[in-house]
Structure formats: structure tokens, C-alpha cells
Design a protein around this motif. Structure first.
Motif, PDB file in Angstrom:
ATOM      1  N   ILE A  50       0.855  -1.183   0.000  1.00 19.57           N
ATOM      2  CA  ILE A  50       0.000   0.000   0.000  1.00 19.57           C
ATOM      3  C   ILE A  50       0.892   1.235   0.000  1.00 19.57           C
ATOM      4  CG2 ILE A  50      -1.775   1.290   1.251  1.00 19.57           C
ATOM      5  CD1 ILE A  50      -2.671  -1.364   2.492  1.00 19.57           C
ATOM      6  N   ILE A  51       0.647   2.168  -0.931  1.00 21.79           N
ATOM      7  CA  ILE A  51       1.430   3.391  -1.037  1.00 21.79           C
ATOM      8  C   ILE A  51       0.543   4.573  -0.666  1.00 21.79           C
ATOM      9  CG2 ILE A  51       2.770   4.857  -2.595  1.00 21.79           C
ATOM     10  CD1 ILE A  51       3.324   2.375  -4.286  1.00 21.79           C
ATOM     11  N   ASN A  52       0.966   5.338   0.345  1.00 23.65           N
ATOM     12  CA  ASN A  52       0.189   6.488   0.803  1.00 23.65           C
ATOM     13  C   ASN A  52       1.050   7.742   0.835  1.00 23.65           C
ATOM     14  OD1 ASN A  52      -2.295   5.145   1.353  1.00 23.65           O
ATOM     15  ND2 ASN A  52      -1.407   4.311   3.239  1.00 23.65           N
ATOM     16  N   SER A  53       0.409   8.892   0.673  1.00 23.50           N
ATOM     17  CA  SER A  53       1.088  10.173   0.812  1.00 23.50           C
ATOM     18  C   SER A  53       0.036  11.271   0.880  1.00 23.50           C
ATOM     19  CB  SER A  53       2.021  10.433  -0.375  1.00 23.50           C
ATOM     20  OG  SER A  53       2.596  11.725  -0.275  1.00 23.50           O
ATOM     21  N   PRO A  54       0.279  12.305   1.693  1.00 21.69           N
ATOM     22  CA  PRO A  54      -0.650  13.447   1.686  1.00 21.69           C
ATOM     23  C   PRO A  54      -0.511  14.295   0.432  1.00 21.69           C
ATOM     24  CG  PRO A  54       1.193  13.882   3.161  1.00 21.69           C
ATOM     25  CD  PRO A  54       1.329  12.456   2.707  1.00 21.69           C
ATOM     26  N   TYR A  55       0.487  13.998  -0.385  1.00 20.17           N
ATOM     27  CA  TYR A  55       0.744  14.754  -1.603  1.00 20.17           C
ATOM     28  C   TYR A  55       0.537  13.874  -2.825  1.00 20.17           C
ATOM     29  CZ  TYR A  55       3.245  17.630   1.805  1.00 20.17           C
ATOM     30  OH  TYR A  55       3.589  18.377   2.897  1.00 20.17           O
ATOM     31  N   GLN A  56       0.189  14.493  -3.918  1.00 20.63           N
ATOM     32  CA  GLN A  56       0.128  13.804  -5.198  1.00 20.63           C
ATOM     33  C   GLN A  56       1.486  13.903  -5.892  1.00 20.63           C
ATOM     34  OE1 GLN A  56      -2.432  11.969  -6.539  1.00 20.63           O
ATOM     35  NE2 GLN A  56      -3.372  12.267  -4.523  1.00 20.63           N
ATOM     36  N   PRO A  57       1.933  12.851  -6.550  1.00 16.56           N
ATOM     37  CA  PRO A  57       3.211  12.936  -7.255  1.00 16.56           C
ATOM     38  C   PRO A  57       3.117  13.869  -8.455  1.00 16.56           C
ATOM     39  CG  PRO A  57       2.101  10.877  -7.788  1.00 16.56           C
ATOM     40  CD  PRO A  57       1.292  11.527  -6.706  1.00 16.56           C
ATOM     41  N   ALA A  58       4.192  14.603  -8.705  1.00 13.06           N
ATOM     42  CA  ALA A  58       4.276  15.470  -9.883  1.00 13.06           C
ATOM     43  C   ALA A  58       5.075  14.746 -10.960  1.00 13.06           C
ATOM     44  CB  ALA A  58       4.943  16.787  -9.520  1.00 13.06           C
ATOM     45  N   PHE A  59       4.587  14.815 -12.205  1.00 15.47           N
ATOM     46  CA  PHE A  59       5.249  14.166 -13.330  1.00 15.47           C
ATOM     47  C   PHE A  59       5.789  15.229 -14.271  1.00 15.47           C
ATOM     48  CE2 PHE A  59       2.509  10.910 -11.669  1.00 15.47           C
ATOM     49  CZ  PHE A  59       3.216   9.727 -11.870  1.00 15.47           C
ATOM     50  N   GLU A  60       7.066  15.087 -14.615  1.00 11.68           N
ATOM     51  CA  GLU A  60       7.718  16.035 -15.515  1.00 11.68           C
ATOM     52  C   GLU A  60       8.611  15.261 -16.481  1.00 11.68           C
ATOM     53  OE1 GLU A  60       9.999  18.551 -12.975  1.00 11.68           O
ATOM     54  OE2 GLU A  60       8.256  19.442 -11.964  1.00 11.68           O
ATOM     55  N   GLY A  61       9.284  16.013 -17.371  1.00 14.52           N
ATOM     56  CA  GLY A  61      10.348  15.418 -18.167  1.00 14.52           C
ATOM     57  C   GLY A  61      10.088  15.180 -19.633  1.00 14.52           C
ATOM     58  N   PHE A  62       8.830  15.276 -20.083  1.00  9.65           N
ATOM     59  CA  PHE A  62       8.537  14.990 -21.486  1.00  9.65           C
ATOM     60  C   PHE A  62       9.337  15.917 -22.399  1.00  9.65           C
ATOM     61  CE2 PHE A  62       6.133  15.739 -25.381  1.00  9.65           C
ATOM     62  CZ  PHE A  62       5.969  14.447 -25.831  1.00  9.65           C
ATOM     63  N   PRO A  63       9.978  15.395 -23.463  1.00  8.72           N
ATOM     64  CA  PRO A  63       9.879  14.032 -24.002  1.00  8.72           C
ATOM     65  C   PRO A  63      10.999  13.096 -23.553  1.00  8.72           C
ATOM     66  CG  PRO A  63      10.936  15.421 -25.605  1.00  8.72           C
ATOM     67  CD  PRO A  63      10.667  16.295 -24.422  1.00  8.72           C
ATOM     68  N   GLY A  64      11.734  13.485 -22.499  1.00  3.60           N
ATOM     69  CA  GLY A  64      12.825  12.649 -22.001  1.00  3.60           C
ATOM     70  C   GLY A  64      12.334  11.656 -20.966  1.00  3.60           C
ATOM     71  N   ALA A  65      13.201  11.357 -20.002  1.00  4.42           N
ATOM     72  CA  ALA A  65      12.834  10.409 -18.949  1.00  4.42           C
ATOM     73  C   ALA A  65      11.651  10.944 -18.146  1.00  4.42           C
ATOM     74  CB  ALA A  65      14.025  10.170 -18.031  1.00  4.42           C
ATOM     75  N   ILE A  66      10.760  10.037 -17.746  1.00  4.48           N
ATOM     76  CA  ILE A  66       9.653  10.422 -16.870  1.00  4.48           C
ATOM     77  C   ILE A  66      10.236  10.740 -15.495  1.00  4.48           C
ATOM     78  CG2 ILE A  66       7.536   9.650 -15.746  1.00  4.48           C
ATOM     79  CD1 ILE A  66       7.065   7.792 -18.123  1.00  4.48           C
ATOM     80  N   THR A  67      10.008  11.959 -15.028  1.00  6.17           N
ATOM     81  CA  THR A  67      10.517  12.391 -13.731  1.00  6.17           C
ATOM     82  C   THR A  67       9.362  12.471 -12.745  1.00  6.17           C
ATOM     83  OG1 THR A  67      12.297  13.664 -14.770  1.00  6.17           O
ATOM     84  CG2 THR A  67      11.748  14.201 -12.489  1.00  6.17           C
ATOM     85  N   ILE A  68       9.509  11.765 -11.633  1.00  7.68           N
ATOM     86  CA  ILE A  68       8.471  11.736 -10.603  1.00  7.68           C
ATOM     87  C   ILE A  68       9.018  12.433  -9.364  1.00  7.68           C
ATOM     88  CG2 ILE A  68       6.935  10.266  -9.246  1.00  7.68           C
ATOM     89  CD1 ILE A  68       7.618   8.034 -11.335  1.00  7.68           C
ATOM     90  N   ILE A  69       8.308  13.429  -8.881  1.00  6.57           N
ATOM     91  CA  ILE A  69       8.725  14.174  -7.693  1.00  6.57           C
ATOM     92  C   ILE A  69       7.635  14.035  -6.632  1.00  6.57           C
ATOM     93  CG2 ILE A  69       9.333  16.440  -6.772  1.00  6.57           C
ATOM     94  CD1 ILE A  69      10.292  17.178  -9.600  1.00  6.57           C
ATOM     95  N   TRP A  70       8.064  13.593  -5.443  1.00 10.69           N
ATOM     96  CA  TRP A  70       7.105  13.335  -4.370  1.00 10.69           C
ATOM     97  C   TRP A  70       7.709  13.826  -3.052  1.00 10.69           C
ATOM     98  CZ3 TRP A  70       4.285   8.028  -5.057  1.00 10.69           C
ATOM     99  CH2 TRP A  70       2.951   8.160  -4.680  1.00 10.69           C
ATOM    100  N   PRO A  71       7.092  14.807  -2.382  1.00 10.87           N
ATOM    101  CA  PRO A  71       7.690  15.357  -1.146  1.00 10.87           C
ATOM    102  C   PRO A  71       7.857  14.321  -0.042  1.00 10.87           C
ATOM    103  CG  PRO A  71       6.005  16.830  -1.997  1.00 10.87           C
ATOM    104  CD  PRO A  71       5.891  15.557  -2.781  1.00 10.87           C
TER     105      PRO A  71
END
Length: 254
Positions: A50-71
Motif C-alpha cells: 500500500i502506497i500512501n502520501s498526503p501529496y500527489q506525485p508530480a510528473f515532468e520530463g517529457f519528451p525525455g525520462a519520466i521524472t516523478i517528484i514526491w515530497p
């Protein structure tokens, strides 16, 4: 003749432009599909996780590597709870492609055993699972830091997605202030005191031989989920998991 060359050049440029647009369009569709699948996985977790967080992950990086940022991130498994701070992951969405994972802090708790292990930072380089049977994430580099203790390694360690399959492989590691970390493992009941003390004596001898007391360059072996320094068993990487005898390899090599 010049007119013909101009016409042909124009045709080639137009053809290349069309091919480039098709490739870019296909990659765009694949990239955003992969992002959606990763986002769904992070939202739903997997069997027993089970994965929980009070924050939603941010997705960046297009068109390169998918970058996921999670506080911050909280992961609950049948045996462990894992809290991770300031996560940044970069993933190329292709089978067997490179991925990196960085975190500003990580805490792993195993309540049934009363064990807690903390690191101030973690950096890892991985290879994603291939399409072959028994898919596994391959660890290529790992760096962990806790206070003055630093573990830096490169190698080839396969971590099967099926938790019943054993972790196995080899590492070349540099250990800085390893004595402090060994004392920490013993204090938190993460390692057997007798064998770990023996390992420390063995490591001290090697460090003196290498001319770098307190810092050690050493090969490591991961076999049947256990991490070894030389012949000495240090810590179980999957505590609480029993490997069926028919799945346990004879050695940690690939």
C-alpha cells in the motif's frame, strides 16, 4: 539539373519531416501511456503493498525520462513500513531501460522484529525489468548515508518482483565509517551481534592492509537474500521471507 536537385531535396526533407512527426507522435503516445500506468500503480500499489502520501506525485520530463517528484511517501508491506522523504525518480519507459531514484531520507521499520533502520539519503541506479520470465529489477549502483557512515557501491544485483524469489548478485563497495554503522545495526537488532563483530574484525584487518583505516573497499555477495562481506553473513535484505528450497540458487552469481 539544379531544379531537379531542388525538387529531390525538398522531397527528402518532406519525407524526413513526416517520419520525424510519426516517430515523435508514437513516442508521445507511449510516454503518456507509461506515465498513466505508473500513476495508476502508485495510486493502487500492488498485491500486499500500500502506497500512501498526503501529496500527489508530480510528473515532468517529457519528451525525455519520466521524472516523478514526491515530497513524502509512506509504503506499507506485510512485513515493513517504509517512509521516504523528498523522492525524485527518473525512468525511461522502456523494458530494461535505466532508472534513477534519489531520496533525502528513508526509514524502514519491521514491527514484528522491533527493527528500525534509518538513512539520511539514498541514491540508486536501476535497470527496469525486461519482458523475460521472472522479471527483476537490477540494481547497478547504490549509495546510502547515515551520519558519517557512507556506503557506495556498483555491481549487478537482481531483485525479483516476486518476493519469494531470492535476491542475488555481486557488489563492489566502498564503506566509510563502517564501524559506526555496524554498531547501529547491532543496536537495532538488524544483524547478529557475534557474526557482525567477526565481520568488523575482518573488515578492520582489510582496511589496515589497504592503508585506509575506517574506510574499506570490499567485494560483497548477495545470496539467498543475505548480504555477505567475504565469508561473513551481515544482514537479511528480505527479513521474514522464506525462500522455497527449489528456488534458492547455489550461489549469488547471475
Amino acid at each position: 539539373m539544379r531544379k531537379w536537385l531542388r525538387n529531390k531535396t525538398g522531397e527528402w526533407i518532406a519525407t524526413l519531416a513526416v517520419i520525424s512527426l510519426v516517430i515523435f507522435g508514437a513516442w508521445s503516445a507511449w510516454w503518456f501511456t507509461a506515465q498513466a500506468k505508473i500513476e495508476k500503480f502508485l495510486h493502487n500499489g500492488m498485491t500486499g503493498v500500500i502506497i500512501n502520501s498526503p501529496y500527489q506525485p508530480a510528473f515532468e520530463g517529457f519528451p525525455g525520462a519520466i521524472t516523478i517528484i514526491w515530497p513524502t511517501l509512506h509504503i506499507l508491506t506485510p512485513d515493513n513500513t517504509i517512509d521516504v522523504a523528498a523522492v525524485e525518480a527518473k525512468i525511461w519507459p522502456l523494458p530494461g531501460a535505466r532508472a534513477t531514484f534519489d531520496a533525502a531520507g528513508i526509514t524502514i521499520q519491521t514491527p514484528a522484529r522491533g527493527q528500525t533502520i534509518q538513512f539520511d539519503s539514498m541514491n540508486a541506479e536501476l535497470r527496469l525489468p525486461s519482458l523475460l520470465p521472472n522479471p527483476a529489477v537490477t540494481l547497478r549502483a547504490l549509495s546510502l548515508a547515515r551520519a558519517e557512515s557512507v556506503f557506495e557501491s556498483t555491481g549487478n544485483v537482481k531483485v525479483p518482483l516476486d518476493a519469494q524469489m531470492p535476491i542475488a548478485g555481486n557488489l563492489k563497495a566502498k564503506l566509510t565509517a563502517y564501524g559506526d554503522f555496524i554498531d547501529y545495526l547491532i543496536a537495532e537488532n538488524m544483524a547478529d551481534e557475534q557474526s557482525t563483530r567477526m565481520a568488523r574484525s575482518f573488515m578492520d584487518g582489510l582496511a589496515i592492509t589497504q592503508g585506509t583505516p575506517g574506510t574499506l573497499n570490499v567485494p560483497m555477495l548477495v545470496q539467498k537474500n543475505w548480504l555477505y562481506v567475504g565469508p561473513l553473513r551481515i544482514v537479511n535484505l528480505r527479513p521474514g521471507v522464506t525462500i522455497p528450497s527449489e528456488l534458492a540458487p547455489a550461489s549469488g552469481s547471475d
